[in-house]
Design a protein around this motif. Sequence first.
Motif, PDB file in Angstrom:
ATOM      1  N   ALA A 165       0.817  -1.113   0.196  1.00  0.00           N
ATOM      2  CA  ALA A 165       0.017  -0.006  -0.110  1.00  0.00           C
ATOM      3  C   ALA A 165       0.892   1.253  -0.023  1.00  0.00           C
ATOM      4  N   PRO A 166       0.824   2.252  -0.966  1.00  0.00           N
ATOM      5  CA  PRO A 166       1.156   3.353  -1.035  1.00  0.00           C
ATOM      6  C   PRO A 166       1.237   4.283   0.326  1.00  0.00           C
ATOM      7  N   VAL A 167       2.168   4.868   0.903  1.00  0.00           N
ATOM      8  CA  VAL A 167       2.166   5.454   1.981  1.00  0.00           C
ATOM      9  C   VAL A 167       2.341   7.142   2.080  1.00  0.00           C
ATOM     10  N   THR A 168       1.416   8.040   2.638  1.00  0.00           N
ATOM     11  CA  THR A 168       1.572   9.331   2.537  1.00  0.00           C
ATOM     12  C   THR A 168       2.096   9.755   3.806  1.00  0.00           C
ATOM     13  N   PRO A 169       3.452  10.099   3.829  1.00  0.00           N
ATOM     14  CA  PRO A 169       3.817  10.502   5.365  1.00  0.00           C
ATOM     15  C   PRO A 169       3.116  11.378   6.124  1.00  0.00           C
ATOM     16  N   SER A 170       2.778  11.239   7.413  1.00  0.00           N
ATOM     17  CA  SER A 170       1.831  12.164   8.265  1.00  0.00           C
ATOM     18  C   SER A 170       2.410  12.303   9.519  1.00  0.00           C
ATOM     19  N   ASP A 171       2.522  13.554  10.129  1.00  0.00           N
ATOM     20  CA  ASP A 171       3.092  13.654  11.604  1.00  0.00           C
ATOM     21  C   ASP A 171       1.819  13.266  12.591  1.00  0.00           C
ATOM     22  N   THR A 172       0.544  13.292  11.858  1.00  0.00           N
ATOM     23  CA  THR A 172      -0.666  13.127  12.718  1.00  0.00           C
ATOM     24  C   THR A 172      -1.467  11.902  12.579  1.00  0.00           C
ATOM     25  N   THR A 173      -1.356  11.365  11.297  1.00  0.00           N
ATOM     26  CA  THR A 173      -2.058  10.126  11.129  1.00  0.00           C
ATOM     27  C   THR A 173      -1.293   8.707  11.156  1.00  0.00           C
ATOM     28  N   ASP A 174      -1.942   7.687  11.895  1.00  0.00           N
ATOM     29  CA  ASP A 174      -1.361   6.461  11.581  1.00  0.00           C
ATOM     30  C   ASP A 174      -1.454   5.712  10.147  1.00  0.00           C
ATOM     31  N   ALA A 211      -3.072   3.194   7.711  1.00  0.00           N
ATOM     32  CA  ALA A 211      -4.475   2.468   7.632  1.00  0.00           C
ATOM     33  C   ALA A 211      -4.333   1.174   8.111  1.00  0.00           C
ATOM     34  N   GLU A 212      -3.211   0.470   7.827  1.00  0.00           N
ATOM     35  CA  GLU A 212      -2.765  -0.693   8.231  1.00  0.00           C
ATOM     36  C   GLU A 212      -1.616  -0.787   9.059  1.00  0.00           C
ATOM     37  N   VAL A 213      -1.254  -1.511  10.252  1.00  0.00           N
ATOM     38  CA  VAL A 213       0.206  -1.790  10.628  1.00  0.00           C
ATOM     39  C   VAL A 213       0.969  -2.557   9.377  1.00  0.00           C
ATOM     40  N   ALA A 214       1.965  -1.752   9.251  1.00  0.00           N
ATOM     41  CA  ALA A 214       2.753  -2.724   8.223  1.00  0.00           C
ATOM     42  C   ALA A 214       3.959  -3.697   8.854  1.00  0.00           C
ATOM     43  N   ILE A 215       4.109  -4.679   8.014  1.00  0.00           N
ATOM     44  CA  ILE A 215       5.091  -5.753   8.755  1.00  0.00           C
ATOM     45  C   ILE A 215       6.445  -5.315   7.832  1.00  0.00           C
ATOM     46  N   GLY A 216       6.343  -4.352   7.269  1.00  0.00           N
ATOM     47  CA  GLY A 216       7.722  -3.803   6.600  1.00  0.00           C
ATOM     48  C   GLY A 216       7.273  -2.754   5.716  1.00  0.00           C
ATOM     49  N   LEU A 217       8.595  -1.825   5.279  1.00  0.00           N
ATOM     50  CA  LEU A 217       8.408  -0.828   4.261  1.00  0.00           C
ATOM     51  C   LEU A 217       9.273  -1.052   3.142  1.00  0.00           C
ATOM     52  N   TYR A 218       8.995  -0.713   2.096  1.00  0.00           N
ATOM     53  CA  TYR A 218       9.676  -0.426   0.700  1.00  0.00           C
ATOM     54  C   TYR A 218       9.873   0.868   0.229  1.00  0.00           C
ATOM     55  N   VAL A 219      11.227   1.065   0.041  1.00  0.00           N
ATOM     56  CA  VAL A 219      11.282   2.580  -0.290  1.00  0.00           C
ATOM     57  C   VAL A 219      11.974   2.486  -1.783  1.00  0.00           C
ATOM     58  N   GLU A 220      11.401   3.225  -2.528  1.00  0.00           N
ATOM     59  CA  GLU A 220      11.756   3.492  -3.938  1.00  0.00           C
ATOM     60  C   GLU A 220      13.117   4.295  -4.007  1.00  0.00           C
ATOM     61  N   THR A 221      12.923   5.351  -3.410  1.00  0.00           N
ATOM     62  CA  THR A 221      14.029   6.510  -3.338  1.00  0.00           C
ATOM     63  C   THR A 221      14.600   6.665  -1.994  1.00  0.00           C
ATOM     64  N   GLY A 222      15.740   6.511  -1.888  1.00  0.00           N
ATOM     65  CA  GLY A 222      16.265   6.339  -0.521  1.00  0.00           C
ATOM     66  C   GLY A 222      16.510   7.901   0.012  1.00  0.00           C
ATOM     67  N   GLY A 223      16.784   7.910   1.417  1.00  0.00           N
ATOM     68  CA  GLY A 223      16.880   9.052   2.250  1.00  0.00           C
ATOM     69  C   GLY A 223      16.818   8.933   3.448  1.00  0.00           C
ATOM     70  N   SER A 240      11.317   8.744  -0.509  1.00  0.00           N
ATOM     71  CA  SER A 240      10.043   8.980  -1.309  1.00  0.00           C
ATOM     72  C   SER A 240       9.583   7.432  -1.983  1.00  0.00           C
ATOM     73  N   GLY A 241       8.644   7.459  -2.526  1.00  0.00           N
ATOM     74  CA  GLY A 241       8.000   6.129  -3.088  1.00  0.00           C
ATOM     75  C   GLY A 241       7.894   5.168  -2.004  1.00  0.00           C
ATOM     76  N   ILE A 242       7.383   5.508  -0.834  1.00  0.00           N
ATOM     77  CA  ILE A 242       7.121   4.511   0.264  1.00  0.00           C
ATOM     78  C   ILE A 242       6.106   3.374   0.232  1.00  0.00           C
ATOM     79  N   HIS A 243       6.171   2.598   0.701  1.00  0.00           N
ATOM     80  CA  HIS A 243       5.164   1.429   0.500  1.00  0.00           C
ATOM     81  C   HIS A 243       4.988   0.626   1.727  1.00  0.00           C
ATOM     82  N   ALA A 244       3.777   0.308   2.143  1.00  0.00           N
ATOM     83  CA  ALA A 244       3.597  -0.491   3.489  1.00  0.00           C
ATOM     84  C   ALA A 244       3.477  -2.028   2.793  1.00  0.00           C
TER      85      ALA A 244
END
Length: 89
Positions: free
Chosen positions: A21-30, A32-44, A81-85
């Motif tokens: 699932a694509p992730v939109t980073p947010s400082d206030t919102t968890d 939608a589902e707890v991720a068992i891991g993250l995939y990141v397309e562009t590092g940082g 960027s390009g973060i996916h749960a």
Amino acid sequence: MTTNPFTNRVSSLSGPARDVAPVTPSDTTDLAEVAIGLYVETGGTLAMTTVRGETRTVQVADFSILPVGVTRVHASGTTASGIHALVLT
């Protein structure tokens, strides 16, 4: 006919994920589902809250898989960027 190996299979924390699932980073919102891991397309920098409730900031390379339970990816401090749960449901 295609056989679905996930039919009648119990989800496991050891994988594989059932969806990405694509992730939109947010400082206030968890997530939608707890991720068992993250995939990141562009590092940082990646700022997140783990399932233990700890806020962590790590550096990740392009096309990284981070095998950690995550409840939130923070906008502040995240440059990756390009973060996916990776999710089970």
